[in-house]
Design a protein around this motif. Structure first.
Motif, PDB file in Angstrom:
ATOM      1  N   ALA A  10     -28.702  13.127 -27.956  1.00 52.54           N
ATOM      2  CA  ALA A  10     -27.383  12.610 -27.594  1.00 52.54           C
ATOM      3  C   ALA A  10     -26.539  13.649 -26.869  1.00 52.54           C
ATOM      4  N   GLY A  11     -26.915  14.906 -26.959  1.00 52.75           N
ATOM      5  CA  GLY A  11     -26.140  15.967 -26.332  1.00 52.75           C
ATOM      6  C   GLY A  11     -26.154  17.199 -27.207  1.00 52.75           C
ATOM      7  N   THR A  13     -24.054  19.730 -29.870  1.00 51.59           N
ATOM      8  CA  THR A  13     -22.935  19.804 -30.794  1.00 51.59           C
ATOM      9  C   THR A  13     -22.616  21.263 -31.028  1.00 51.59           C
ATOM     10  N   VAL A  40     -18.756  17.533 -29.482  1.00 54.98           N
ATOM     11  CA  VAL A  40     -19.988  16.891 -29.011  1.00 54.98           C
ATOM     12  C   VAL A  40     -19.897  16.726 -27.504  1.00 54.98           C
ATOM     13  N   THR A  42     -21.883  15.393 -24.082  1.00 50.17           N
ATOM     14  CA  THR A  42     -22.953  14.513 -23.624  1.00 50.17           C
ATOM     15  C   THR A  42     -23.502  14.990 -22.283  1.00 50.17           C
ATOM     16  N   GLU A  43     -24.638  14.437 -21.894  1.00 50.77           N
ATOM     17  CA  GLU A  43     -25.222  14.787 -20.600  1.00 50.77           C
ATOM     18  C   GLU A  43     -24.258  14.444 -19.469  1.00 50.77           C
ATOM     19  N   ASP A  44     -23.578  13.316 -19.578  1.00 51.51           N
ATOM     20  CA  ASP A  44     -22.603  12.935 -18.550  1.00 51.51           C
ATOM     21  C   ASP A  44     -21.482  13.965 -18.440  1.00 51.51           C
TER      22      ASP A  44
END
Length: 65
Positions: A10-11, A13, A40, A42-44
């Motif tokens: 999910a990315g 942390t 957290v 994310t890739e975006d």
């Protein structure tokens, strides 16, 4: 002192230390972050940060010519 980072599907942390959190919050008092809170990413978010940095570099090159 470095923050520990755990990468998942999910990315990533990031677990900031309390001293890092205090330093950040002292510089950015209106942040919604709290001491010891997980961050957290994310890739975006990574991709947007890279795109923003690239655009900034291109702009600086144009301005400094």
């Amino acid at each position: 002192m470095n923050a520990a980072v755990r990468v998942t599907a999910a990315g990533a942390t990031s677990f900031a230390s309390s001293s890092q959190s205090r330093q950040y919050l002292a510089r950015v008092p209106n942040s919604s972050a709290r001491i010891g809170e997980r961050l957290v990413l994310t890739e975006d978010m990574y991709r947007q940060a890279l795109a923003d940095a690239k655009a900034l570099c291109k702009t600086l090159v144009d301005v400094l010519r």
